[in-house]
Design a protein around this motif. Structure first.
Motif, mmCIF file in Angstrom:
data_model
loop_
_atom_site.group_PDB
_atom_site.id
_atom_site.type_symbol
_atom_site.label_atom_id
_atom_site.label_comp_id
_atom_site.label_asym_id
_atom_site.label_seq_id
_atom_site.Cartn_x
_atom_site.Cartn_y
_atom_site.Cartn_z
ATOM 1 N N THR A 50 9.456 -2.395 -3.018
ATOM 2 C CA THR A 50 8.883 -2.968 -1.804
ATOM 3 C C THR A 50 7.375 -2.772 -1.744
ATOM 4 N N VAL A 51 6.819 -1.984 -2.665
ATOM 5 C CA VAL A 51 5.382 -1.701 -2.715
ATOM 6 C C VAL A 51 4.779 -2.442 -3.897
ATOM 7 N N VAL A 52 3.647 -3.131 -3.660
ATOM 8 C CA VAL A 52 2.897 -3.728 -4.764
ATOM 9 C C VAL A 52 1.521 -3.090 -4.805
ATOM 10 N N GLU A 53 1.002 -2.904 -6.001
ATOM 11 C CA GLU A 53 -0.354 -2.397 -6.193
ATOM 12 C C GLU A 53 -1.238 -3.572 -6.573
ATOM 13 N N VAL A 54 -2.420 -3.627 -5.973
ATOM 14 C CA VAL A 54 -3.345 -4.727 -6.214
ATOM 15 C C VAL A 54 -4.631 -4.158 -6.792
ATOM 16 N N VAL A 55 -5.102 -4.768 -7.884
ATOM 17 C CA VAL A 55 -6.381 -4.373 -8.472
ATOM 18 C C VAL A 55 -7.342 -5.562 -8.415
ATOM 19 N N THR A 56 -8.575 -5.271 -8.054
ATOM 20 C CA THR A 56 -9.618 -6.283 -7.979
ATOM 21 C C THR A 56 -10.956 -5.607 -8.232
ATOM 22 N N ASP A 57 -12.037 -6.339 -8.047
ATOM 23 C CA ASP A 57 -13.356 -5.818 -8.410
ATOM 24 C C ASP A 57 -13.969 -4.896 -7.359
ATOM 25 N N VAL A 58 -13.330 -4.753 -6.199
ATOM 26 C CA VAL A 58 -13.814 -3.827 -5.176
ATOM 27 C C VAL A 58 -12.643 -2.959 -4.717
ATOM 28 N N ARG A 59 -12.969 -1.838 -4.104
ATOM 29 C CA ARG A 59 -11.912 -1.001 -3.521
ATOM 30 C C ARG A 59 -11.554 -1.610 -2.175
ATOM 31 N N LEU A 60 -10.397 -2.253 -2.115
ATOM 32 C CA LEU A 60 -9.999 -3.013 -0.931
ATOM 33 C C LEU A 60 -9.964 -2.156 0.334
ATOM 34 N N ARG A 61 -9.530 -0.924 0.215
ATOM 35 C CA ARG A 61 -9.481 -0.033 1.384
ATOM 36 C C ARG A 61 -10.857 0.108 2.023
ATOM 37 N N ASP A 62 -11.876 0.269 1.202
ATOM 38 C CA ASP A 62 -13.236 0.439 1.727
ATOM 39 C C ASP A 62 -13.825 -0.881 2.211
ATOM 40 N N ALA A 63 -13.695 -1.921 1.406
ATOM 41 C CA ALA A 63 -14.323 -3.207 1.725
ATOM 42 C C ALA A 63 -13.743 -3.844 2.979
ATOM 43 N N PHE A 64 -12.460 -3.614 3.252
ATOM 44 C CA PHE A 64 -11.803 -4.269 4.382
ATOM 45 C C PHE A 64 -11.202 -3.275 5.374
ATOM 46 N N HIS A 65 -11.579 -1.999 5.242
ATOM 47 C CA HIS A 65 -11.165 -0.948 6.191
ATOM 48 C C HIS A 65 -9.646 -0.907 6.356
ATOM 49 N N LEU A 66 -8.952 -0.835 5.235
ATOM 50 C CA LEU A 66 -7.485 -0.843 5.223
ATOM 51 C C LEU A 66 -6.927 0.568 5.182
ATOM 52 N N GLU A 67 -5.752 0.712 5.768
ATOM 53 C CA GLU A 67 -5.012 1.966 5.716
ATOM 54 C C GLU A 67 -3.580 1.662 5.299
ATOM 55 N N ASP A 68 -2.848 2.691 4.882
ATOM 56 C CA ASP A 68 -1.443 2.510 4.519
ATOM 57 C C ASP A 68 -0.720 1.787 5.648
ATOM 58 N N GLY A 69 0.078 0.793 5.278
ATOM 59 C CA GLY A 69 0.872 0.057 6.250
ATOM 60 C C GLY A 69 0.191 -1.166 6.836
ATOM 61 N N ASP A 70 -1.116 -1.348 6.595
ATOM 62 C CA ASP A 70 -1.801 -2.534 7.087
ATOM 63 C C ASP A 70 -1.270 -3.781 6.376
ATOM 64 N N PRO A 71 -0.999 -4.851 7.107
ATOM 65 C CA PRO A 71 -0.530 -6.077 6.453
ATOM 66 C C PRO A 71 -1.664 -6.766 5.708
ATOM 67 N N VAL A 72 -1.358 -7.264 4.525
ATOM 68 C CA VAL A 72 -2.333 -7.976 3.697
ATOM 69 C C VAL A 72 -1.619 -9.176 3.105
ATOM 70 N N ARG A 73 -2.265 -10.325 3.118
ATOM 71 C CA ARG A 73 -1.649 -11.535 2.558
ATOM 72 C C ARG A 73 -2.147 -11.751 1.128
ATOM 73 N N LEU A 74 -1.198 -11.866 0.218
ATOM 74 C CA LEU A 74 -1.495 -12.168 -1.182
ATOM 75 C C LEU A 74 -1.050 -13.591 -1.480
ATOM 76 N N THR A 75 -1.839 -14.289 -2.267
ATOM 77 C CA THR A 75 -1.460 -15.616 -2.740
ATOM 78 C C THR A 75 -1.245 -15.524 -4.233
ATOM 79 N N VAL A 76 -0.032 -15.801 -4.676
ATOM 80 C CA VAL A 76 0.309 -15.713 -6.101
ATOM 81 C C VAL A 76 0.341 -17.110 -6.670
#
Length: 76
Positions: A50-76
């Motif tokens: 039920t958990v997915v890990e996402v890697v990108t060129d920035v640390r998403l938690r810092d760039a978008f002020h995310l915390e565990d449990g925050d909803p995020v929309r991914l487009t595959v």
């Protein structure tokens, strides 16, 4: 629960120490990859399927002020 699609990039365990799967995606309109180890996909790793890990060129938690449990929309 999310399962890996058949079209993915697979890096063999012999190359990096454990099997890793990458699925191209976008998050916050940024190119990214969903990353899942073979163990996590099999249900024997450190994360449930039920958990997915996402890697990108920035640390998403810092760039978008995310915390565990925050909803995020991914487009595959």
């Amino acid at each position: 629960m999310w399962s890996l699609p058949s079209r993915r990039i697979h890096i063999d365990a012999a190359e990096v120490g454990r099997g890793v799967n990458l699925v191209p995606c976008h998050v916050f309109d940024r190119p990214a990859f969903i990353m899942r180890t073979d163990e996590n996909e099999a249900g024997t790793g450190s994360h449930p399927r039920t958990v997915v890990e996402v890697v990108t060129d920035v640390r998403l938690r810092d760039a978008f002020h995310l915390e565990d449990g925050d909803p995020v929309r991914l487009t595959v």
